[in-house]
Scaffold this motif. Structure first.
Motif, PDB file in Angstrom:
ATOM      1  N   ALA A   1      -7.007 -15.274  57.389  1.00  0.00           N
ATOM      2  CA  ALA A   1      -6.169 -14.259  56.762  1.00  0.00           C
ATOM      3  C   ALA A   1      -6.397 -14.224  55.254  1.00  0.00           C
ATOM      4  O   ALA A   1      -6.401 -13.151  54.638  1.00  0.00           O
ATOM      5  CB  ALA A   1      -4.698 -14.526  57.072  1.00  0.00           C
ATOM      6  N   VAL A   2      -6.575 -15.383  54.645  1.00  0.00           N
ATOM      7  CA  VAL A   2      -6.860 -15.448  53.206  1.00  0.00           C
ATOM      8  C   VAL A   2      -8.156 -14.712  52.902  1.00  0.00           C
ATOM      9  O   VAL A   2      -8.233 -13.899  51.960  1.00  0.00           O
ATOM     10  CB  VAL A   2      -6.938 -16.911  52.732  1.00  0.00           C
ATOM     11  CG1 VAL A   2      -7.418 -16.983  51.279  1.00  0.00           C
ATOM     12  CG2 VAL A   2      -5.581 -17.592  52.865  1.00  0.00           C
ATOM     13  N   ALA A   3      -9.195 -14.978  53.694  1.00  0.00           N
ATOM     14  CA  ALA A   3     -10.483 -14.316  53.485  1.00  0.00           C
ATOM     15  C   ALA A   3     -10.354 -12.806  53.667  1.00  0.00           C
ATOM     16  O   ALA A   3     -10.934 -12.019  52.898  1.00  0.00           O
ATOM     17  CB  ALA A   3     -11.520 -14.895  54.442  1.00  0.00           C
ATOM     18  N   TYR A   4      -9.583 -12.382  54.681  1.00  0.00           N
ATOM     19  CA  TYR A   4      -9.419 -10.953  54.927  1.00  0.00           C
ATOM     20  C   TYR A   4      -8.656 -10.291  53.772  1.00  0.00           C
ATOM     21  O   TYR A   4      -9.015  -9.196  53.323  1.00  0.00           O
ATOM     22  CB  TYR A   4      -8.680 -10.715  56.238  1.00  0.00           C
ATOM     23  CG  TYR A   4      -8.491  -9.253  56.547  1.00  0.00           C
ATOM     24  CD1 TYR A   4      -9.521  -8.508  57.112  1.00  0.00           C
ATOM     25  CD2 TYR A   4      -7.294  -8.610  56.257  1.00  0.00           C
ATOM     26  CE1 TYR A   4      -9.367  -7.158  57.377  1.00  0.00           C
ATOM     27  CE2 TYR A   4      -7.121  -7.260  56.516  1.00  0.00           C
ATOM     28  CZ  TYR A   4      -8.159  -6.533  57.071  1.00  0.00           C
ATOM     29  OH  TYR A   4      -7.996  -5.190  57.316  1.00  0.00           O
ATOM     30  N   ALA A   5      -7.612 -10.939  53.281  1.00  0.00           N
ATOM     31  CA  ALA A   5      -6.832 -10.373  52.178  1.00  0.00           C
ATOM     32  C   ALA A   5      -7.684 -10.201  50.931  1.00  0.00           C
ATOM     33  O   ALA A   5      -7.571  -9.188  50.216  1.00  0.00           O
ATOM     34  CB  ALA A   5      -5.621 -11.265  51.887  1.00  0.00           C
ATOM     35  N   LYS A   6      -8.537 -11.161  50.654  1.00  0.00           N
ATOM     36  CA  LYS A   6      -9.413 -11.059  49.477  1.00  0.00           C
ATOM     37  C   LYS A   6     -10.452  -9.959  49.672  1.00  0.00           C
ATOM     38  O   LYS A   6     -10.867  -9.301  48.707  1.00  0.00           O
ATOM     39  CB  LYS A   6     -10.093 -12.396  49.212  1.00  0.00           C
ATOM     40  CG  LYS A   6      -9.156 -13.496  48.756  1.00  0.00           C
ATOM     41  CD  LYS A   6      -8.362 -13.097  47.515  1.00  0.00           C
ATOM     42  CE  LYS A   6      -9.215 -12.980  46.279  1.00  0.00           C
ATOM     43  NZ  LYS A   6      -8.392 -12.678  45.057  1.00  0.00           N
ATOM     44  N   GLN A   7     -10.853  -9.740  50.912  1.00  0.00           N
ATOM     45  CA  GLN A   7     -11.810  -8.674  51.191  1.00  0.00           C
ATOM     46  C   GLN A   7     -11.151  -7.300  51.029  1.00  0.00           C
ATOM     47  O   GLN A   7     -11.744  -6.384  50.456  1.00  0.00           O
ATOM     48  CB  GLN A   7     -12.331  -8.832  52.617  1.00  0.00           C
ATOM     49  CG  GLN A   7     -13.221  -7.682  53.080  1.00  0.00           C
ATOM     50  CD  GLN A   7     -13.498  -7.752  54.569  1.00  0.00           C
ATOM     51  OE1 GLN A   7     -13.400  -8.802  55.201  1.00  0.00           O
ATOM     52  NE2 GLN A   7     -13.837  -6.612  55.149  1.00  0.00           N
ATOM     53  N   ARG A   8      -9.912  -7.156  51.514  1.00  0.00           N
ATOM     54  CA  ARG A   8      -9.231  -5.869  51.453  1.00  0.00           C
ATOM     55  C   ARG A   8      -8.758  -5.537  50.045  1.00  0.00           C
ATOM     56  O   ARG A   8      -8.766  -4.378  49.641  1.00  0.00           O
ATOM     57  CB  ARG A   8      -8.023  -5.879  52.407  1.00  0.00           C
ATOM     58  CG  ARG A   8      -8.348  -5.694  53.850  1.00  0.00           C
ATOM     59  CD  ARG A   8      -8.982  -4.337  54.143  1.00  0.00           C
ATOM     60  NE  ARG A   8      -8.179  -3.204  53.688  1.00  0.00           N
ATOM     61  CZ  ARG A   8      -7.343  -2.520  54.477  1.00  0.00           C
ATOM     62  NH1 ARG A   8      -7.195  -2.861  55.751  1.00  0.00           N
ATOM     63  NH2 ARG A   8      -6.684  -1.495  54.009  1.00  0.00           N
ATOM     64  N   ALA A   9      -8.299  -6.518  49.319  1.00  0.00           N
ATOM     65  CA  ALA A   9      -7.770  -6.271  47.968  1.00  0.00           C
ATOM     66  C   ALA A   9      -8.284  -7.359  47.029  1.00  0.00           C
ATOM     67  O   ALA A   9      -7.538  -8.253  46.624  1.00  0.00           O
ATOM     68  CB  ALA A   9      -6.247  -6.242  48.000  1.00  0.00           C
ATOM     69  N   PRO A  10      -9.571  -7.311  46.685  1.00  0.00           N
ATOM     70  CA  PRO A  10     -10.204  -8.428  45.966  1.00  0.00           C
ATOM     71  C   PRO A  10      -9.649  -8.688  44.574  1.00  0.00           C
ATOM     72  O   PRO A  10      -9.775  -9.811  44.061  1.00  0.00           O
ATOM     73  CB  PRO A  10     -11.682  -8.003  45.909  1.00  0.00           C
ATOM     74  CG  PRO A  10     -11.681  -6.524  46.114  1.00  0.00           C
ATOM     75  CD  PRO A  10     -10.529  -6.238  47.005  1.00  0.00           C
ATOM     76  N   GLN A  11      -9.032  -7.685  43.943  1.00  0.00           N
ATOM     77  CA  GLN A  11      -8.537  -7.876  42.583  1.00  0.00           C
ATOM     78  C   GLN A  11      -7.092  -8.370  42.532  1.00  0.00           C
ATOM     79  O   GLN A  11      -6.558  -8.575  41.441  1.00  0.00           O
ATOM     80  CB  GLN A  11      -8.648  -6.549  41.808  1.00  0.00           C
ATOM     81  CG  GLN A  11     -10.051  -5.975  41.762  1.00  0.00           C
ATOM     82  CD  GLN A  11     -11.070  -6.948  41.211  1.00  0.00           C
ATOM     83  OE1 GLN A  11     -10.809  -7.622  40.208  1.00  0.00           O
ATOM     84  NE2 GLN A  11     -12.215  -7.046  41.863  1.00  0.00           N
ATOM     85  N   THR A  12      -6.460  -8.546  43.689  1.00  0.00           N
ATOM     86  CA  THR A  12      -5.054  -8.958  43.688  1.00  0.00           C
ATOM     87  C   THR A  12      -4.924 -10.470  43.790  1.00  0.00           C
ATOM     88  O   THR A  12      -5.821 -11.166  44.275  1.00  0.00           O
ATOM     89  CB  THR A  12      -4.287  -8.310  44.857  1.00  0.00           C
ATOM     90  OG1 THR A  12      -4.855  -8.746  46.100  1.00  0.00           O
ATOM     91  CG2 THR A  12      -4.350  -6.794  44.774  1.00  0.00           C
ATOM     92  N   ARG A  13      -3.792 -10.967  43.342  1.00  0.00           N
ATOM     93  CA  ARG A  13      -3.458 -12.390  43.451  1.00  0.00           C
ATOM     94  C   ARG A  13      -2.676 -12.610  44.748  1.00  0.00           C
ATOM     95  O   ARG A  13      -1.874 -11.766  45.148  1.00  0.00           O
ATOM     96  CB  ARG A  13      -2.639 -12.829  42.242  1.00  0.00           C
ATOM     97  CG  ARG A  13      -3.363 -12.605  40.926  1.00  0.00           C
ATOM     98  CD  ARG A  13      -2.480 -12.876  39.733  1.00  0.00           C
ATOM     99  NE  ARG A  13      -2.132 -14.282  39.646  1.00  0.00           N
ATOM    100  CZ  ARG A  13      -1.313 -14.788  38.719  1.00  0.00           C
ATOM    101  NH1 ARG A  13      -0.732 -13.990  37.829  1.00  0.00           N
ATOM    102  NH2 ARG A  13      -1.061 -16.080  38.693  1.00  0.00           N
ATOM    103  N   LEU A  14      -2.905 -13.745  45.380  1.00  0.00           N
ATOM    104  CA  LEU A  14      -2.338 -13.994  46.703  1.00  0.00           C
ATOM    105  C   LEU A  14      -1.143 -14.935  46.652  1.00  0.00           C
ATOM    106  O   LEU A  14      -1.183 -15.982  45.989  1.00  0.00           O
ATOM    107  CB  LEU A  14      -3.397 -14.595  47.631  1.00  0.00           C
ATOM    108  CG  LEU A  14      -4.649 -13.774  47.906  1.00  0.00           C
ATOM    109  CD1 LEU A  14      -5.493 -14.458  48.989  1.00  0.00           C
ATOM    110  CD2 LEU A  14      -4.318 -12.347  48.311  1.00  0.00           C
ATOM    111  N   GLY A  15      -0.108 -14.544  47.389  1.00  0.00           N
ATOM    112  CA  GLY A  15       1.023 -15.421  47.671  1.00  0.00           C
ATOM    113  C   GLY A  15       1.174 -15.547  49.169  1.00  0.00           C
ATOM    114  O   GLY A  15       0.541 -14.809  49.938  1.00  0.00           O
ATOM    115  N   ALA A  16       2.003 -16.467  49.624  1.00  0.00           N
ATOM    116  CA  ALA A  16       2.165 -16.687  51.064  1.00  0.00           C
ATOM    117  C   ALA A  16       3.595 -17.062  51.385  1.00  0.00           C
ATOM    118  O   ALA A  16       4.246 -17.799  50.621  1.00  0.00           O
ATOM    119  CB  ALA A  16       1.212 -17.771  51.551  1.00  0.00           C
ATOM    120  N   VAL A  17       4.070 -16.550  52.531  1.00  0.00           N
ATOM    121  CA  VAL A  17       5.378 -16.917  53.077  1.00  0.00           C
ATOM    122  C   VAL A  17       5.147 -17.347  54.520  1.00  0.00           C
ATOM    123  O   VAL A  17       4.586 -16.592  55.319  1.00  0.00           O
ATOM    124  CB  VAL A  17       6.372 -15.737  53.050  1.00  0.00           C
ATOM    125  CG1 VAL A  17       7.732 -16.188  53.586  1.00  0.00           C
ATOM    126  CG2 VAL A  17       6.503 -15.171  51.645  1.00  0.00           C
TER     127      VAL A  17
END
Length: 342
Positions: free
Chosen positions: A154-170
């Motif tokens: 999921a982390v890899a997919y999120a970076k692929q879909r929105a590469p310029q955004t910062r990631l948080g997790a719940v």
């Protein structure tokens, strides 16, 4: 002749020592068998593939009912041949993406309430369910050991879909434990909310045995560990958020737990909080059950999470690189393979 027969009967009659030894051996075998039976039952219950029990599990809420512009997505895990199902909800102009995951045998629809509010707060959303836990796939599951690969996917997919955004997790329950372990393994996750996580794999099993059988788990611990290795291919100590949580710092973490939790021992939360590095928060709710903080006060819950991600993702500068971080033993060493939680 009668004397000879009496002598033979005397010689064939077992002594009291033989009877005692036989009773001890027989009783020991019986006890060992009972312990092995309980241990096997625990493990088989834990890894048993999910089955539908009623129509409610088949028909549930979706983003449509909440007017969320969600896309059905699938992505591969970091390791594995299956695909993971989720929803991606883009937010125009978002500078952050929040990954949300339910817990053991949970569905992505379980986290929709949090999803919609974090989306309204200006975040992209990626919500998914662990393979075999939400939908029925007929495959054995584990308690975080293999599922961590779904989260890292999921982390890899999120970076692929929105590469310029910062990631948080719940994460919730098992999902919260996985978020902790995964964040310790990838610097991409910059802020973590863990709702009702367990500290160790053994902890929720020990808690369940104590609450249901009213027996100390130490009677079954070794045999259950052996059965877990035999049936699922891993051991208790290979899933241990308590060991990993200190590696998240200097990224922030918020731990949430209800003190009336009937699934995960509430004492796990202070243990995790103590082991975590700064910055960190601990929110304990005296009347909440397992993952019940949201339902205790939805407004306060959403406000806390929104403020947390606003502060640490929208307003704050990115934390220093984990590769640059120093600890008491010197430079940060490279992490082990991501193949499994261990």
């Amino acid at each position: 002749m009668q004397m000879v027969n009496n002598q033979k009967r005397t010689r064939n009659r077992p002594s009291w020592k033989q009877l005692l030894l036989g009773g001890i051996v027989g009783g020991g075998v019986g006890i060992a068998g009972a312990i092995a039976g309980v241990a096997l039952y625990i493990v088989e219950t834990l890894i048993k593939p999910k089955t539908l029990t009623n129509f409610i599990e088949q028909y549930t809420f979706s983003p449509y009912e909440l007017n969320l512009p969600a896309e059905e997505v699938t992505f591969p895990p970091l390791y594995g041949e299956h695909t993971v199902s989720g929803w991606f909800v883009p937010c125009p102009g978002a500078t952050s993406t929040i990954i949300l995951c339910p817990g053991y045998r949970g569905r992505r629809s379980d986290v929709l309430g949090t999803c919609v509010n974090l989306w309204k707060a200006g975040h992209n959303i990626l919500a998914f369910e662990y393979y075999g836990h939400g939908a029925v796939v007929g495959k054995p599951i584990t308690l975080g050991y293999r599922e961590i690969n779904d989260f890292l996917g999921a982390v890899a997919y999120a970076k692929q879909r929105a590469p310029q955004t910062r990631l948080g997790a719940v994460g919730y329950s098992m999902g919260a434990a996985i978020v902790i372990m995964a964040a310790a393994r990838t610097p991409e996750i910059e802020a973590v909310v863990a709702d009702s996580p367990f500290a160790t794999h053994k902890s929720p099993i020990e808690y369940a045995v104590h609450r249901t059988l009213h027996l100390p788990f130490i009677l079954f611990e070794w045999m259950t560990d052996v059965m877990l290795w035999w049936r699922a291919g891993y051991r208790f100590n290979q899933v241990e958020p308590l060991r990993d949580i200190g590696r998240i710092s200097p990224r922030p973490i918020m731990i949430i737990h209800g003190l009336k939790d009937s699934i995960v021992d509430p004492r796990d939360a202070p243990l995790l909080y103590k082991a975590a590095g700064n910055p960190k928060e601990l929110w304990l709710l005296p009347e909440a059950d397992h993952c019940g903080a949201y339902f205790e006060d939805r407004v306060v819950y959403v406000e806390k999470l929104t403020a947390f991600f606003d502060q640490h993702l929208k307003q704050a500068h990115p934390p220093i690189s984990l590769q640059e971080r120093k600890d008491d033993t010197g430079p940060q060493k490279s992490h082990e393979s991501y193949t499994e939680a261990g």
